[in-house]
Design a protein around this motif. Structure first.
Motif, PDB file in Angstrom:
ATOM      1  N   ALA A  21       0.845  -1.198   0.000  1.00 18.81           N
ATOM      2  CA  ALA A  21       0.000   0.000   0.000  1.00 18.81           C
ATOM      3  C   ALA A  21       0.877   1.242   0.000  1.00 18.81           C
ATOM      4  O   ALA A  21       1.729   1.399   0.882  1.00 18.81           O
ATOM      5  N   PHE A  22       0.686   2.109  -0.993  1.00 22.81           N
ATOM      6  CA  PHE A  22       1.445   3.346  -1.131  1.00 22.81           C
ATOM      7  C   PHE A  22       0.479   4.533  -1.054  1.00 22.81           C
ATOM      8  O   PHE A  22      -0.424   4.657  -1.884  1.00 22.81           O
ATOM      9  N   TYR A  23       0.666   5.391  -0.053  1.00 23.21           N
ATOM     10  CA  TYR A  23      -0.176   6.568   0.114  1.00 23.21           C
ATOM     11  C   TYR A  23       0.683   7.833   0.043  1.00 23.21           C
ATOM     12  O   TYR A  23       1.731   7.914   0.668  1.00 23.21           O
ATOM     13  N   ASP A  24       0.216   8.804  -0.725  1.00 22.48           N
ATOM     14  CA  ASP A  24       0.870  10.110  -0.820  1.00 22.48           C
ATOM     15  C   ASP A  24      -0.181  11.195  -0.660  1.00 22.48           C
ATOM     16  O   ASP A  24      -1.290  11.072  -1.205  1.00 22.48           O
ATOM     17  N   PRO A  25       0.131  12.307   0.027  1.00 20.34           N
ATOM     18  CA  PRO A  25      -0.859  13.362   0.286  1.00 20.34           C
ATOM     19  C   PRO A  25      -1.057  14.312  -0.894  1.00 20.34           C
ATOM     20  O   PRO A  25      -1.202  15.529  -0.700  1.00 20.34           O
ATOM     21  N   TYR A  26      -1.071  13.773  -2.099  1.00 12.10           N
ATOM     22  CA  TYR A  26      -1.139  14.639  -3.273  1.00 12.10           C
ATOM     23  C   TYR A  26      -2.527  15.234  -3.494  1.00 12.10           C
ATOM     24  O   TYR A  26      -2.674  16.182  -4.280  1.00 12.10           O
ATOM     25  N   ILE A  27      -3.559  14.690  -2.833  1.00 13.71           N
ATOM     26  CA  ILE A  27      -4.883  15.281  -2.993  1.00 13.71           C
ATOM     27  C   ILE A  27      -4.882  16.730  -2.515  1.00 13.71           C
ATOM     28  O   ILE A  27      -5.671  17.555  -2.980  1.00 13.71           O
ATOM     29  N   LEU A  28      -3.941  17.060  -1.619  1.00 13.67           N
ATOM     30  CA  LEU A  28      -3.835  18.435  -1.120  1.00 13.67           C
ATOM     31  C   LEU A  28      -3.374  19.392  -2.214  1.00 13.67           C
ATOM     32  O   LEU A  28      -3.548  20.598  -2.091  1.00 13.67           O
ATOM     33  N   ARG A  29      -2.774  18.845  -3.271  1.00 10.84           N
ATOM     34  CA  ARG A  29      -2.287  19.694  -4.362  1.00 10.84           C
ATOM     35  C   ARG A  29      -3.354  19.934  -5.435  1.00 10.84           C
ATOM     36  O   ARG A  29      -3.108  20.665  -6.397  1.00 10.84           O
ATOM     37  N   GLY A  30      -4.490  19.280  -5.311  1.00  9.17           N
ATOM     38  CA  GLY A  30      -5.576  19.485  -6.262  1.00  9.17           C
ATOM     39  C   GLY A  30      -5.192  19.098  -7.684  1.00  9.17           C
ATOM     40  O   GLY A  30      -4.545  18.075  -7.918  1.00  9.17           O
TER      41      GLY A  30
ATOM     42  N   ARG B 183      -2.211  -1.468  -3.620  1.00  5.25           N
ATOM     43  CA  ARG B 183      -3.102  -0.342  -3.355  1.00  5.25           C
ATOM     44  C   ARG B 183      -2.299   0.952  -3.399  1.00  5.25           C
ATOM     45  O   ARG B 183      -1.182   1.036  -2.856  1.00  5.25           O
ATOM     46  N   SER B 184      -2.829   1.949  -4.057  1.00  5.74           N
ATOM     47  CA  SER B 184      -2.205   3.271  -4.033  1.00  5.74           C
ATOM     48  C   SER B 184      -3.301   4.316  -3.941  1.00  5.74           C
ATOM     49  O   SER B 184      -4.400   4.130  -4.465  1.00  5.74           O
ATOM     50  N   SER B 185      -2.992   5.420  -3.252  1.00 10.38           N
ATOM     51  CA  SER B 185      -4.007   6.460  -3.100  1.00 10.38           C
ATOM     52  C   SER B 185      -3.371   7.771  -2.687  1.00 10.38           C
ATOM     53  O   SER B 185      -2.350   7.798  -1.995  1.00 10.38           O
ATOM     54  N   TRP B 186      -4.010   8.867  -3.118  1.00 12.34           N
ATOM     55  CA  TRP B 186      -3.610  10.204  -2.712  1.00 12.34           C
ATOM     56  C   TRP B 186      -4.535  10.750  -1.623  1.00 12.34           C
ATOM     57  O   TRP B 186      -4.339  11.888  -1.170  1.00 12.34           O
ATOM     58  N   LEU B 187      -5.526   9.979  -1.201  1.00 12.91           N
ATOM     59  CA  LEU B 187      -6.507  10.464  -0.232  1.00 12.91           C
ATOM     60  C   LEU B 187      -5.980  10.301   1.184  1.00 12.91           C
ATOM     61  O   LEU B 187      -6.430   9.460   1.965  1.00 12.91           O
ATOM     62  N   THR B 188      -5.019  11.104   1.532  1.00 12.94           N
ATOM     63  CA  THR B 188      -4.391  11.056   2.847  1.00 12.94           C
ATOM     64  C   THR B 188      -3.710  12.386   3.126  1.00 12.94           C
ATOM     65  O   THR B 188      -3.388  13.134   2.199  1.00 12.94           O
ATOM     66  N   GLY B 189      -3.493  12.668   4.395  1.00  9.12           N
ATOM     67  CA  GLY B 189      -2.797  13.896   4.765  1.00  9.12           C
ATOM     68  C   GLY B 189      -1.320  13.693   4.983  1.00  9.12           C
ATOM     69  O   GLY B 189      -0.569  14.660   5.131  1.00  9.12           O
ATOM     70  N   GLU B 190      -0.872  12.417   5.006  1.00 13.37           N
ATOM     71  CA  GLU B 190       0.528  12.099   5.243  1.00 13.37           C
ATOM     72  C   GLU B 190       0.980  10.991   4.294  1.00 13.37           C
ATOM     73  O   GLU B 190       0.181  10.164   3.858  1.00 13.37           O
ATOM     74  N   SER B 191       2.277  10.956   4.013  1.00 11.81           N
ATOM     75  CA  SER B 191       2.836   9.879   3.205  1.00 11.81           C
ATOM     76  C   SER B 191       3.005   8.617   4.057  1.00 11.81           C
ATOM     77  O   SER B 191       3.448   8.687   5.206  1.00 11.81           O
TER      78      SER B 191
END
Length: 314
Positions: free
Chosen positions: A155-164, A225-233
């Motif tokens: 599972a890889f999460y990145d907070p890129y949703i904050l960048r729109g 799993r990968s997602s940008w829906l997070t506030g932290e990496s």
């Protein structure tokens, strides 16, 4: 390669910083030139400023480097790699992913008889060189009695949703950005054979994929799993081995890991806490690339497999 490696840098954005920093620490590396039409003056390299050009062809008309590092937007990789192959004799390291679609990959493969694509083109699959990944691979290789890898969950999460919208403009989608990292990391441990499913959600901000692979004569399945829906990496991978109930768990964010069996800790790995994550990955990558026998995970054949899986569509 020789004791003196003349390097040409193509692209001087954020992605190029790790390459510049790691190579500046290698005494054999010499900055021959830099190419970036958006930059007026290249950054200093060990106190000197390399010659600067707006165009790679112009730079190669004046220099013959031993290594060309391409760190530009993915859509430009095919054309720049072709120029590097046909206008020089250098090894070419291209930031991942190597190309933006399968048609571009096919055109590069067609060049192999003319320009030794398989011997000269390498892709910066830096996740495969992360310290926790190499530690886990060494543990698994050292213990064949643990059996084959029968299951992988990553599972890889990145907070890129904050960048729109900037995130989609820069990285396209969660799968396009993280999928290649997960697949190249997986290739350090097993032989990926087929992407068996791919579902992209949240308008591309999340993805779920499954990848079939072979390990020590057995077939296994990796869930990615990968997602940008997070506030932290946050990034992590768990390997389940054979019928022995052994699990190897690695944390890519903390650069740590452990192996356990039925409640017993078998081995553990900790990071020094001082080396930045990207530096910790790029140092061994360049040690391998600049050797006489670069790691196959960097090579064109592995890149072809990863690219075909990465661009698979149901």
């Amino acid at each position: 390669m020789s004791d003196r490696v003349r390097v040409g840098f193509v692209g001087l954005g954020i992605i190029a910083r790790s390459h510049l920093e790691v190579l500046a620490a290698r005494p054999e590396a010499v900055a021959e030139f830099a190419v970036d039409p958006k930059v007026t003056e290249p950054p200093a390299f060990r106190g000197t400023t390399p010659a600067h050009y707006r165009d790679l062809a112009e730079a190669l008309g004046a220099h013959q480097p031993d290594l060309i590092v391409i760190a530009t937007p993915t859509q430009t990789h095919e054309d720049l790699t072709t120029q590097a192959l046909t206008l020089s004799s250098a090894r070419v390291l291209v930031e991942k992913p190597l190309v933006h679609d399968l048609a571009a990959l096919a055109r590069l493969r067609e060049l192999d008889g003319k320009a030794d694509v398989r011997g000269r083109v390498f892709t910066a699959h830096h996740f495969a060189f992360a310290p926790e990944v190499r530690w886990a691979a060494e543990q698994i290789a050292r213990h064949p009695e643990w059996g084959p890898i029968t299951r992988v969950t990553s599972a890889f999460y990145d907070p890129y949703i904050l960048r729109g919208e900037q995130a989609f403009a820069s990285y396209v989608s969660s799968w396009m950005d993280s999928g290649v990292n997960q697949l190249s990391m997986l290739a350090r441990f097993v032989e990926p054979t087929a992407l068996t499913s791919l579902r992209q959600m949240d308008d591309g901000a999340s993805a779920w994929a499954t990848c079939e692979y072979r390990s020590r004569g057995r077939t296994g399945l990796a869930s990615l799993r990968s997602s940008w829906l997070t506030g932290e990496s946050s990034k992590g991978t768990t390997f389940t081995l054979g019928e022995t109930d052994v699990e190897v768990v690695i944390d890519h964010t903390a650069n740590t890991g452990f192996a356990a069996q039925a409640g017993t800790l078998l081995a553990a790995y900790g990071h020094d806490g001082r080396t930045p994550r990207k530096t910790a990955r790029h140092r061994p990558l360049y040690e391998s690339l600049l050797s006489d026998a670069p790691d196959p995970v960097l090579g064109f054949d592995t890149t072809v497999t990863i690219t075909e899986l990465h661009h698979w569509r149901p």
